[in-house]
Design a protein around this motif. Structure first.
Motif, PDB file in Angstrom:
ATOM      1  N   TYR A 232      10.218  -0.190  -1.248  1.00  8.91           N
ATOM      2  CA  TYR A 232       9.021   0.584  -2.184  1.00  8.91           C
ATOM      3  C   TYR A 232       9.698   1.667  -2.718  1.00  8.91           C
ATOM      4  O   TYR A 232      10.835   2.328  -2.160  1.00  8.91           O
ATOM      5  CB  TYR A 232       7.875   0.852  -0.892  1.00  8.91           C
ATOM      6  N   ASP A 233       9.089   2.167  -3.655  1.00  5.07           N
ATOM      7  CA  ASP A 233       9.562   3.289  -4.489  1.00  5.07           C
ATOM      8  C   ASP A 233       9.961   4.467  -3.732  1.00  5.07           C
ATOM      9  O   ASP A 233      10.798   5.221  -3.780  1.00  5.07           O
ATOM     10  CB  ASP A 233       8.609   3.522  -5.720  1.00  5.07           C
ATOM     11  N   HIS A 234       9.023   4.859  -2.720  1.00  8.72           N
ATOM     12  CA  HIS A 234       9.122   6.336  -1.931  1.00  8.72           C
ATOM     13  C   HIS A 234      10.412   5.990  -1.003  1.00  8.72           C
ATOM     14  O   HIS A 234      11.266   6.838  -0.734  1.00  8.72           O
ATOM     15  CB  HIS A 234       8.050   6.625  -1.080  1.00  8.72           C
ATOM     16  N   GLN A 235      10.503   4.718  -0.498  1.00  7.42           N
ATOM     17  CA  GLN A 235      11.946   4.522   0.306  1.00  7.42           C
ATOM     18  C   GLN A 235      12.938   4.622  -0.560  1.00  7.42           C
ATOM     19  O   GLN A 235      14.009   5.236  -0.256  1.00  7.42           O
ATOM     20  CB  GLN A 235      11.745   2.991   0.978  1.00  7.42           C
ATOM     21  N   LYS A 237      13.640   6.609  -3.203  1.00 10.36           N
ATOM     22  CA  LYS A 237      13.795   7.998  -3.465  1.00 10.36           C
ATOM     23  C   LYS A 237      14.381   8.775  -2.298  1.00 10.36           C
ATOM     24  O   LYS A 237      15.421   9.451  -2.129  1.00 10.36           O
ATOM     25  CB  LYS A 237      12.342   8.572  -3.967  1.00 10.36           C
ATOM     26  N   SER A 366       5.105  11.273   7.797  1.00 10.69           N
ATOM     27  CA  SER A 366       4.212  11.220   6.776  1.00 10.69           C
ATOM     28  C   SER A 366       2.812  11.777   6.849  1.00 10.69           C
ATOM     29  O   SER A 366       2.206  12.430   5.942  1.00 10.69           O
ATOM     30  CB  SER A 366       4.096   9.583   6.363  1.00 10.69           C
ATOM     31  N   GLY A 388       2.837   4.096   1.281  1.00 13.61           N
ATOM     32  CA  GLY A 388       3.813   5.245   0.903  1.00 13.61           C
ATOM     33  C   GLY A 388       4.005   6.149   1.977  1.00 13.61           C
ATOM     34  O   GLY A 388       4.631   7.263   1.801  1.00 13.61           O
TER      35      GLY A 388
END
Length: 408
Positions: A232-235, A237, A366, A388
């Protein structure tokens, strides 16, 4: 006190196992876990202390247990009913009626069980390998959170032996402190790999374990190149900000390793590959992929908790690959040193306390939930990636606002 209690029930185990495939919420509602009013656990002896949780994390092993998907291997080393929760920061009462914050090292080793002499592993400080976790004067339980006598972090209070209690510095936030236990697992995983400075290391998975292992590698045992797969994108980053050299989608991991190591590929299998693969997922797909991307005589470190999985071990045999487990924490070998400046064993927890603050690992927390929203919390934790998130915790600070003067 209010607590989430996990009770032995064959019918509820079966219901949870079926419903978990549809929804974690359904598994929770029909399974063996319930919000209950229970008595506080009794202190087992004079070297024990009551701990009042402030924040308590939800671990992947907790989710496997609640979904009745954990291995039957654990049955003899767990006692029922138990209160889950082994990742926690809490408060203890001091002699002068103040309170101070602590984190708990949850392994219930020989010292906690009143066993003397210590087993050979505890004698060396390797408490994660304690041989006596179903003996002694408390009930079986490999850790706090899996023992009927100690309680766990998903409650108003638990008990901990003095050997488990670590004071934390006043400047450490609760969010940082709740990350110490999972970070200690990451430290142990990173150092178990025995990485050389010219190595190419792959980390599979960028959840809590993958990211804490990455942070530990970069600080304590940096390889030449670190590749991490993140879905996933947040991972992605977070992985980049924690120092990963190459961040890739799991579907592109084989290609990334091939290009980095200049290997040839045949039907998804590399003729060369990474020196070390650290599997922080722990299922049949990840382990099969690890066997395809590690070089001959390379090493796979299994960090994600597996159950009964089906894999083809032919490449392990033919390519003489080493497969090792990395469980919990204990004493570490740091840069060929096993003793600190005070001639005491270097502890995973001490390294984790330092790493959490230096790498700002509180950012992995989170969101939080009160205990009475446990269905929502567990569903969020199960679906953390798509939503997320990384680490979901229970917040018990309002529930446990007992009236002592705080000194940290």
């Amino acid at each position: 006190m209010k607590a989430l209690l996990y009770q032995r029930s064959i019918s509820r185990f079966a219901a949870a196992k079926v419903m978990a495939k549809i929804s974690t919420g359904l598994a929770t509602n029909l399974g063996p876990l319930s919000l209950s009013d229970i008595e506080e656990p009794k202190l087992p002896g004079k070297d024990w202390q009551r701990v009042y949780p402030l924040l308590s994390g939800i671990c992947g092993s907790d989710l496997s247990t609640i979904g009745s998907d954990s291995s039957r291997y654990f049955e003899p080393i767990v006692s029922f009913p138990f209160v889950p929760g082994h990742e926690l920061v809490g408060e203890i009462e001091t002699d002068n009626k103040t309170r101070t914050r602590v984190v708990i090292e949850p392994v219930l080793s020989c010292s906690a069980r009143g066993i003397s002499p210590l087993c050979p592993y505890c004698e060396k400080g390797e408490t994660g390998n304690c041989q006596m976790i179903n003996f002694g004067h408390i009930s079986p339980g490999l850790q706090t959170g899996y023992c009927s006598d100690t309680g766990g972090g998903w409650s108003g209070s638990l008990v901990a032996h003095k050997s488990q209690i670590h004071l934390i510095p006043p400047q450490m936030t609760d969010e940082q402190a709740v990350m110490v236990e999972p970070t200690a697992c990451g430290v142990h995983a990173a150092l178990s790999a025995q990485v050389q400075s010219d190595s190419t290391v792959v980390i599979m998975g960028a959840g809590t374990m993958g990211l804490t292992t990455l942070a530990a590698l970069k600080k304590y045992s940096p390889p030449k190149t670190t590749i991490i797969s993140a879905k996933y994108d947040h991972q992605r980053k977070l992985a980049k900000s924690l120092g990963a050299d190459i961040v890739t989608n799991p579907t592109q991991l084989t290609r990334s390793v091939r290009l980095q190591t200049k290997s040839l590929e045949t039907q998804g299998r590399l003729n060369g590959g990474a020196d070390i693969v650290i599997d922080c997922v722990g299922n049949s797909l990840s382990l099969n992929q690890a066997l395809k991307i590690v070089r001959p005589k390379g090493k796979i470190v299994l960090v994600g908790m597996p159950g009964q999985i089906k894999i083809d071990l032919a490449p392990l045999w033919q390519r003489e690959i080493s497969l090792i487990g990395a469980y919990a924490y204990g004493s570490e070998n740091l840069n060929n040193k096993i003793l600190d400046s005070n001639q005491k064993p270097i502890r995973s927890f001490d390294l984790a306390l330092e790493l959490v603050m230096s790498a700002n690992l509180e950012r992995l927390v989170s969101t939080s939930y009160p205990l009475d929203r446990f269905e929502d919390a567990l569903d969020h934790a199960t679906n953390a990636g798509p939503r997320g998130a990384i680490k979901i915790v229970f917040d018990l600070r309002q529930q446990n606002n007992f009236q002592f003067r705080r000194n940290s």
